[in-house]
Design an enzyme around this catalytic site. Structure first.
Site, PDB file in Angstrom:
ATOM      1  N   GLU A 106      -8.356  -4.156  -8.929  1.00  0.00           N
ATOM      2  CA  GLU A 106      -7.877  -4.159  -7.549  1.00  0.00           C
ATOM      3  C   GLU A 106      -6.534  -4.862  -7.430  1.00  0.00           C
ATOM      4  O   GLU A 106      -5.611  -4.376  -6.775  1.00  0.00           O
ATOM      5  CB  GLU A 106      -8.898  -4.842  -6.624  1.00  0.00           C
ATOM      6  CG  GLU A 106      -8.482  -4.723  -5.159  1.00  0.00           C
ATOM      7  CD  GLU A 106      -9.115  -5.781  -4.264  1.00  0.00           C
ATOM      8  OE1 GLU A 106      -9.300  -5.490  -3.086  1.00  0.00           O
ATOM      9  OE2 GLU A 106      -9.379  -6.888  -4.744  1.00  0.00           O
ATOM     10  N   ASN A 107      -6.405  -6.009  -8.086  1.00  0.00           N
ATOM     11  CA  ASN A 107      -5.156  -6.760  -7.997  1.00  0.00           C
ATOM     12  C   ASN A 107      -4.009  -6.057  -8.705  1.00  0.00           C
ATOM     13  O   ASN A 107      -2.864  -6.105  -8.247  1.00  0.00           O
ATOM     14  CB  ASN A 107      -5.351  -8.168  -8.562  1.00  0.00           C
ATOM     15  CG  ASN A 107      -6.096  -9.078  -7.600  1.00  0.00           C
ATOM     16  OD1 ASN A 107      -5.682  -9.271  -6.472  1.00  0.00           O
ATOM     17  ND2 ASN A 107      -7.227  -9.610  -8.037  1.00  0.00           N
ATOM     18  N   ARG A 157      -6.752 -13.686  -9.398  1.00  0.00           N
ATOM     19  CA  ARG A 157      -5.625 -14.064  -8.550  1.00  0.00           C
ATOM     20  C   ARG A 157      -5.812 -15.460  -7.982  1.00  0.00           C
ATOM     21  O   ARG A 157      -6.831 -15.771  -7.374  1.00  0.00           O
ATOM     22  CB  ARG A 157      -5.478 -13.063  -7.399  1.00  0.00           C
ATOM     23  CG  ARG A 157      -4.189 -13.248  -6.607  1.00  0.00           C
ATOM     24  CD  ARG A 157      -4.091 -12.212  -5.505  1.00  0.00           C
ATOM     25  NE  ARG A 157      -2.816 -12.310  -4.826  1.00  0.00           N
ATOM     26  CZ  ARG A 157      -2.527 -11.650  -3.700  1.00  0.00           C
ATOM     27  NH1 ARG A 157      -3.430 -10.870  -3.155  1.00  0.00           N
ATOM     28  NH2 ARG A 157      -1.345 -11.786  -3.139  1.00  0.00           N
ATOM     29  N   LEU A 165      -9.305  -2.830   8.574  1.00  0.00           N
ATOM     30  CA  LEU A 165      -9.562  -1.396   8.445  1.00  0.00           C
ATOM     31  C   LEU A 165     -10.449  -1.068   7.247  1.00  0.00           C
ATOM     32  O   LEU A 165     -11.154  -0.067   7.259  1.00  0.00           O
ATOM     33  CB  LEU A 165      -8.233  -0.641   8.332  1.00  0.00           C
ATOM     34  CG  LEU A 165      -7.277  -0.814   9.528  1.00  0.00           C
ATOM     35  CD1 LEU A 165      -6.005  -0.013   9.303  1.00  0.00           C
ATOM     36  CD2 LEU A 165      -7.948  -0.375  10.825  1.00  0.00           C
ATOM     37  N   SER A 184      -1.098  -7.582  11.659  1.00  0.00           N
ATOM     38  CA  SER A 184      -1.635  -6.216  11.698  1.00  0.00           C
ATOM     39  C   SER A 184      -3.119  -6.240  12.047  1.00  0.00           C
ATOM     40  O   SER A 184      -3.603  -5.412  12.823  1.00  0.00           O
ATOM     41  CB  SER A 184      -1.421  -5.538  10.337  1.00  0.00           C
ATOM     42  OG  SER A 184      -2.050  -4.275  10.301  1.00  0.00           O
ATOM     43  N   GLU A 206     -10.098 -10.562  -1.011  1.00  0.00           N
ATOM     44  CA  GLU A 206      -9.838 -11.943  -0.595  1.00  0.00           C
ATOM     45  C   GLU A 206      -8.594 -12.038   0.284  1.00  0.00           C
ATOM     46  O   GLU A 206      -8.534 -12.835   1.207  1.00  0.00           O
ATOM     47  CB  GLU A 206      -9.692 -12.862  -1.807  1.00  0.00           C
ATOM     48  CG  GLU A 206      -9.476 -14.326  -1.398  1.00  0.00           C
ATOM     49  CD  GLU A 206      -9.470 -15.287  -2.571  1.00  0.00           C
ATOM     50  OE1 GLU A 206      -9.001 -16.430  -2.385  1.00  0.00           O
ATOM     51  OE2 GLU A 206      -9.941 -14.905  -3.667  1.00  0.00           O
ATOM     52  N   ARG A 207      -7.597 -11.207  -0.021  1.00  0.00           N
ATOM     53  CA  ARG A 207      -6.371 -11.242   0.779  1.00  0.00           C
ATOM     54  C   ARG A 207      -6.669 -10.860   2.227  1.00  0.00           C
ATOM     55  O   ARG A 207      -6.183 -11.495   3.169  1.00  0.00           O
ATOM     56  CB  ARG A 207      -5.348 -10.283   0.176  1.00  0.00           C
ATOM     57  CG  ARG A 207      -3.998 -10.263   0.887  1.00  0.00           C
ATOM     58  CD  ARG A 207      -2.973  -9.496   0.056  1.00  0.00           C
ATOM     59  NE  ARG A 207      -1.737  -9.289   0.781  1.00  0.00           N
ATOM     60  CZ  ARG A 207      -1.485  -8.229   1.532  1.00  0.00           C
ATOM     61  NH1 ARG A 207      -2.386  -7.254   1.636  1.00  0.00           N
ATOM     62  NH2 ARG A 207      -0.339  -8.108   2.180  1.00  0.00           N
ATOM     63  N   ARG A 208      -7.502  -9.834   2.437  1.00  0.00           N
ATOM     64  CA  ARG A 208      -7.887  -9.436   3.798  1.00  0.00           C
ATOM     65  C   ARG A 208      -8.683 -10.545   4.487  1.00  0.00           C
ATOM     66  O   ARG A 208      -8.526 -10.795   5.675  1.00  0.00           O
ATOM     67  CB  ARG A 208      -8.738  -8.155   3.734  1.00  0.00           C
ATOM     68  CG  ARG A 208      -7.933  -6.870   3.639  1.00  0.00           C
ATOM     69  CD  ARG A 208      -8.796  -5.697   3.218  1.00  0.00           C
ATOM     70  NE  ARG A 208      -8.978  -5.671   1.774  1.00  0.00           N
ATOM     71  CZ  ARG A 208      -9.979  -5.046   1.178  1.00  0.00           C
ATOM     72  NH1 ARG A 208     -10.889  -4.411   1.874  1.00  0.00           N
ATOM     73  NH2 ARG A 208     -10.069  -5.056  -0.137  1.00  0.00           N
ATOM     74  N   ARG A 232      -2.615  -3.288  -6.589  1.00  0.00           N
ATOM     75  CA  ARG A 232      -1.757  -3.776  -5.510  1.00  0.00           C
ATOM     76  C   ARG A 232      -0.585  -4.609  -6.028  1.00  0.00           C
ATOM     77  O   ARG A 232       0.192  -5.139  -5.252  1.00  0.00           O
ATOM     78  CB  ARG A 232      -2.588  -4.619  -4.528  1.00  0.00           C
ATOM     79  CG  ARG A 232      -3.567  -3.783  -3.725  1.00  0.00           C
ATOM     80  CD  ARG A 232      -4.494  -4.657  -2.899  1.00  0.00           C
ATOM     81  NE  ARG A 232      -5.292  -3.870  -1.992  1.00  0.00           N
ATOM     82  CZ  ARG A 232      -6.365  -3.165  -2.336  1.00  0.00           C
ATOM     83  NH1 ARG A 232      -6.749  -3.173  -3.587  1.00  0.00           N
ATOM     84  NH2 ARG A 232      -7.039  -2.466  -1.452  1.00  0.00           N
TER      85      ARG A 232
END
Length: 324
Positions: A152-153, A80, A101, A94, A119-121, A156
């Site tokens: 993972e990508n 990504r 989380l 959030s 990486e997004r988190r 999602r």
């Protein structure tokens, strides 16, 4: 496909046969020792020993390590490359309220932690102003790292079609996997993997238009029937400018691929043919589309004007109305 988790082949759980125990078991002594209030000697040691500097405390609830966010870095080779800024801002809000989380999955590179998944988190946590972040340290082979990032990508739906195709290509080129093996790992059909990789046959400009969402994957697959890269780009721009649907794009490509009709022997003189060809070209330049004059006897005939979308038809009608 029966029995697959999340509908994605082996899924991420295939890489974590003891995934549940990873969370529940106490972390190793070398990484879970609670950091006491720092003394001057501790600070000096951290400055001279980066491994000490990057390691922090263990989270007793998740079994994850809590580390400085500055000690975590993304993997430059992960599939990504693009992140939706609006979605990141939503996630950061959030995180401000609830924290991170789910721990990031990282590998220990001695001087820093490299992100395997999450990486997004990490990006959203930085936007939220966090200074620490939970991580779980795991070591994998290079092939497993690519597979984990890819799975993972895909789970999602974070990859654009070109990024997904490039990830498949890397698994083939670097790790010599076959397309059916890739399909098994990511839980897709072999046909889906093949069709995804075909997108890499598009010109770089058309690939970028797909990344930028100027055209869809459906448009791109239709354009793939055209081998010439310049013609691909011309069609892609026409699709974008005239907002053609996938069906309209397929029809346009089909017309371009049709072999030219064998010219019938003219019933008229070559001088008359030249005049009418000149008239066709003149009308074509005015209309901005293909125009044909079909002649009959006694100076009769018909004019055929082609259009390729509803918008183009409306444009031609507006042109006639402006002349009137």
């Amino acid at each position: 496909m029966a029995g697959r988790k999340n509908g994605l082949g082996r899924g991420l759980d295939a890489f974590f046969p003891d995934r549940t125990s990873v969370v529940k078991e106490p972390a190793r002594k070398t990484i879970t020792k609670t950091v006491k209030t720092e003394k001057k000697s501790d600070v000096a040691e951290k400055q001279t020993n980066p491994t000490v500097a990057k390691k922090q405390t263990a989270d007793s609830k998740t079994g994850a390590m809590i580390v400085k966010i500055s000690s975590v870095e993304p993997n430059m080779d992960q599939p990504r490359k693009q992140f939706d800024e609006d979605a990141l801002m939503e996630l950061s809000e959030s995180i401000k309220q609830y924290g991170v989380l789910h721990p990031l999955l990282v590998s220990d590179k001695k001087d820093y932690y490299e992100i395997i998944a999450g990486e997004r988190r990490w990006r959203a946590a930085k936007l939220a102003g966090l200074t620490e972040i939970p991580v779980i340290v795991k070591e994998f082979s290079e092939q497993e790292l690519v597979e984990i990032s890819l799975i993972e990508n895909i789970q999602r739906e974070d990859l654009n079609p070109v990024e997904e195709a490039m990830a498949y290509k890397r698994l083939i080129d670097e790790f010599h996997l076959k397309q059916d093996e890739i399909a098994e790992r990511v839980g897709k059909s072999r046909t889906a993997v093949t069709n995804a990789m075909r997108l890499l046959k598009l010109s770089e400009k058309v690939q970028q238009m797909l990344i930028d969402e100027m055209i869809t994957a459906g448009h791109a697959r239709a354009i793939l029937s055209i081998a010439d890269k310049e013609k691909q780009e011309s069609i892609a721009m026409k699709v974008f400018d005239e907002k053609l649907s996938v069906r309209e794009t397929e029809a346009l490509v089909k017309r371009m691929l049709e072999p030219p009709k064998t010219a019938k022997k003219s019933k008229f003189s070559s001088a008359e043919d030249a005049i009418y060809e000149s008239l066709e070209e003149k009308m074509k330049s005015i209309m901005g589309t293909r125009v044909q004059i079909h002649r009959k006897k006694n100076d009769k005939g018909k004019i055929e004007i082609e259009y390729y979308s509803k918008d183009e038809l409306e444009r031609i009608i507006d042109l006639f109305e402006s002349i009137g």
